[in-house]
Design a protein around this motif. Structure first.
Motif, PDB file in Angstrom:
ATOM      1  N   PHE A   1      -1.125   0.669   1.213  1.00  0.00           N
ATOM      2  CA  PHE A   1      -0.827   2.073   2.018  1.00  0.00           C
ATOM      3  C   PHE A   1       0.479   2.542   1.532  1.00  0.00           C
ATOM      4  CE2 PHE A   1      -0.966  -1.719   5.312  1.00  0.00           C
ATOM      5  CZ  PHE A   1      -2.427  -1.297   5.229  1.00  0.00           C
TER       6      PHE A   1
ATOM      7  N   ASN B   1      -1.093  -6.437   2.192  1.00  0.00           N
ATOM      8  CA  ASN B   1       0.369  -6.361   1.348  1.00  0.00           C
ATOM      9  C   ASN B   1       0.103  -4.910   2.321  1.00  0.00           C
ATOM     10  OD1 ASN B   1      -0.306  -5.216  -0.780  1.00  0.00           O
ATOM     11  ND2 ASN B   1      -0.422  -7.000  -1.753  1.00  0.00           N
ATOM     12  N   ARG B   2       1.225  -4.236   1.974  1.00  0.00           N
ATOM     13  CA  ARG B   2       1.455  -2.562   2.593  1.00  0.00           C
ATOM     14  C   ARG B   2       1.171  -2.181   1.183  1.00  0.00           C
ATOM     15  NH1 ARG B   2       5.330  -5.807   5.790  1.00  0.00           N
ATOM     16  NH2 ARG B   2       4.803  -4.759   7.908  1.00  0.00           N
TER      17      ARG B   2
ATOM     18  N   MET C   1       7.795   0.211   5.418  1.00  0.00           N
ATOM     19  CA  MET C   1       7.051   0.797   5.109  1.00  0.00           C
ATOM     20  C   MET C   1       8.085   2.128   4.100  1.00  0.00           C
ATOM     21  SD  MET C   1       3.580   0.793   4.983  1.00  0.00           S
ATOM     22  CE  MET C   1       3.703   2.659   4.634  1.00  0.00           C
TER      23      MET C   1
ATOM     24  N   PRO D   1      -1.024  -8.170   7.892  1.00  0.00           N
ATOM     25  CA  PRO D   1      -0.559  -6.493   7.596  1.00  0.00           C
ATOM     26  C   PRO D   1      -1.652  -5.682   8.373  1.00  0.00           C
ATOM     27  CG  PRO D   1      -0.621  -7.720   5.284  1.00  0.00           C
ATOM     28  CD  PRO D   1      -0.695  -9.330   6.976  1.00  0.00           C
TER      29      PRO D   1
ATOM     30  N   ASN E   1      -3.971   5.928   7.787  1.00  0.00           N
ATOM     31  CA  ASN E   1      -4.102   5.010   7.096  1.00  0.00           C
ATOM     32  C   ASN E   1      -4.434   5.455   5.801  1.00  0.00           C
ATOM     33  OD1 ASN E   1      -4.827   2.766   5.093  1.00  0.00           O
ATOM     34  ND2 ASN E   1      -5.387   1.572   7.877  1.00  0.00           N
TER      35      ASN E   1
ATOM     36  N   SER F   1      -4.149   3.757   3.015  1.00  0.00           N
ATOM     37  CA  SER F   1      -5.454   2.723   2.422  1.00  0.00           C
ATOM     38  C   SER F   1      -6.344   3.467   1.525  1.00  0.00           C
ATOM     39  CB  SER F   1      -5.370   1.440   2.796  1.00  0.00           C
ATOM     40  OG  SER F   1      -5.953   1.062   1.857  1.00  0.00           O
TER      41      SER F   1
END
Length: 238
Positions: A212, A208-209, A11, A186, A102, A104
């Motif tokens: 985030f 995917n990351r 991350m 993920p 989170n 996102s």
């Protein structure tokens, strides 16, 4: 903006890529390999710190950043039994702290949908609700912080559910969270309302990351010149 990355794993590297792409600089990167550099003096070189570590180290890292007087964004999970302590410490010291389970943008929209759906479903006891979350096998905590947030939102809207449990349950007053760990994954979160007549599901699946990481950088940009406690809904204007 100068950023300190507390936690330089997958991350941390994803956040670095997004931050550099948005014109920011990284002035500190700390991980288990260079813990000696994780000091108040080094953190003070940054305008904002972003902390993504593990349940065993998050609390100490958060306190360290608050002691340094640097605005902090944290996405670590598994330490929330001490959240109120951190909140009060931040407020009493005039600090700046934003925690999210989170970051996102999509997940935070999903949170708003979850709350509204729970509110609509509350008067209909024929529908039984259950959460399922799927993550990669390296994830240390279960249920995920995102799943806990979803569960707490449902509990807040549905009086017949008294608590969540991290297992399948037939108890009418328990909200089940089923945690699955498989690779690669993920992150997927599903809220399902089931009845003898039909089902209603809402699902968020991360590919995917990047989502985030982008959200974490947006949060850092937002809190840079602010004081107090914030959430992602503040960043996104919900």
């Amino acid at each position: 903006m100068k950023i300190a990355l507390i936690g330089y794993g997958k991350m941390g590297r994803a956040i670095e890529e997004i931050a550099l792409g948005r014109g920011h600089s990284i002035v500190l990167r700390t991980s288990i390999d260079n813990l000696e550099e994780n000091t108040v003096e080094n953190i003070r070189k940054a305008d904002v710190a972003i902390e993504f570590t593990g349940p065993e180290s998050a609390y100490g890292n958060i306190r360290l950043c608050l002691d340094a007087g640097v605005p902090l964004v944290s996405g670590s999970t598994g330490w929330l039994d001490k959240y109120e302590e951190i909140r009060q410490y931040c407020l009493s010291s005039g600090g700046t702290f934003l925690y999210a389970s989170n970051f996102s943008v999509g997940v935070n929209i999903f949170f708003e949908l979850n709350k509204r759906l729970a509110e609509l479903m509350a008067p209909h006891p024929d529908y039984e609700v259950r959460l399922t979350e799927v993550h990669h096998t390296e994830k240390k905590d279960a249920p995920s912080g995102t799943a806990i947030s979803l569960a707490e939102q449902i509990l807040g809207k549905m009086p017949r559910k008294k608590k969540w449990v991290n297992q399948a349950s037939d108890s009418q007053d328990e909200l089940s969270i089923v945690s699955e760990r498989v690779d690669p994954a993920p992150g997927t979160h599903m809220v399902r309302y089931h009845s003898a007549i039909d089902d209603i599901e809402i699902i968020h699946t991360a590919h995917n990351r990047k989502g985030f990481a982008t959200g974490a950088v947006l949060a850092a940009e937002y809190i840079r010149d602010k004081k107090g406690i914030f959430q992602m809904k503040d960043v996104l204007g919900f």
